[in-house]
Design a protein around this motif. Structure first.
Motif, PDB file in Angstrom:
ATOM      1  N   UNK A   1      35.574  44.880  30.166  1.00 39.66           N
ATOM      2  CA  UNK A   1      34.882  44.774  31.451  1.00 39.66           C
ATOM      3  C   UNK A   1      35.331  43.485  32.125  1.00 39.66           C
ATOM      4  N   UNK A   2      35.595  43.564  33.411  1.00 46.29           N
ATOM      5  CA  UNK A   2      36.005  42.353  34.115  1.00 46.29           C
ATOM      6  C   UNK A   2      35.514  42.407  35.559  1.00 46.29           C
ATOM      7  N   UNK A   3      35.402  41.253  36.142  1.00 43.73           N
ATOM      8  CA  UNK A   3      34.889  41.111  37.497  1.00 43.73           C
ATOM      9  C   UNK A   3      35.875  40.274  38.292  1.00 43.73           C
ATOM     10  N   UNK A   4      36.116  40.687  39.511  1.00 42.99           N
ATOM     11  CA  UNK A   4      36.941  39.890  40.414  1.00 42.99           C
ATOM     12  C   UNK A   4      36.163  39.767  41.718  1.00 42.99           C
ATOM     13  N   UNK A   5      36.101  38.566  42.239  1.00 45.75           N
ATOM     14  CA  UNK A   5      35.371  38.356  43.495  1.00 45.75           C
ATOM     15  C   UNK A   5      36.152  37.372  44.356  1.00 45.75           C
ATOM     16  N   UNK A   6      35.844  37.381  45.636  1.00 46.54           N
ATOM     17  CA  UNK A   6      36.522  36.479  46.558  1.00 46.54           C
ATOM     18  C   UNK A   6      36.283  36.919  47.988  1.00 46.54           C
ATOM     19  N   UNK A   7      36.878  36.200  48.895  1.00 47.21           N
ATOM     20  CA  UNK A   7      36.699  36.465  50.314  1.00 47.21           C
ATOM     21  C   UNK A   7      37.493  37.674  50.799  1.00 47.21           C
ATOM     22  N   UNK A   8      37.350  37.950  52.088  1.00 47.21           N
ATOM     23  CA  UNK A   8      38.073  39.050  52.704  1.00 47.21           C
ATOM     24  C   UNK A   8      39.576  38.796  52.626  1.00 47.21           C
TER      25      UNK A   8
END
Length: 94
Positions: free
Chosen positions: A57-64
């Motif tokens: 399981x992994x998560x990636x987040x960030x701006x537009x």
């Protein structure tokens, strides 16, 4: 992180496959291959970390427009090619 036992099991199961993608997947699991570019697309350092991450399981987040979807699409495509009959769940909180 995927355990050494799981990698060995997968290699025993698929190791004699003549499919070059399966062979590449085994090398990727062992850490012998690091994806830095895909089909002419140079990945950013954070995309490289995400695409080469081996956790279940992994998560990636960030701006537009920072490349999250591109990294995810590349990783999903590679996992589907490298590991036939692999089951992947893609979800989104809405």
């Amino acid at each position: 992180m995927i355990s050494k036992t799981s990698i060995d099991k997968w290699e025993r199961k698929m190791g004699d496959s003549k499919d070059p993608y399966v062979q590449m997947g085994i090398k990727w699991l062992k850490g012998e291959i690091v994806v830095k570019e895909f089909n002419g697309i140079k990945l950013t350092p954070k995309q490289i970390l995400f695409v080469n991450d081996k956790y279940s399981e992994c998560l990636i987040s960030g701006g537009f427009r920072c490349g999250k979807t591109v990294a995810l699409a590349i990783k999903l495509w590679l996992l589907c090619q490298w590991f036939p009959k692999n089951q992947i769940l893609l979800g989104r909180k809405s």
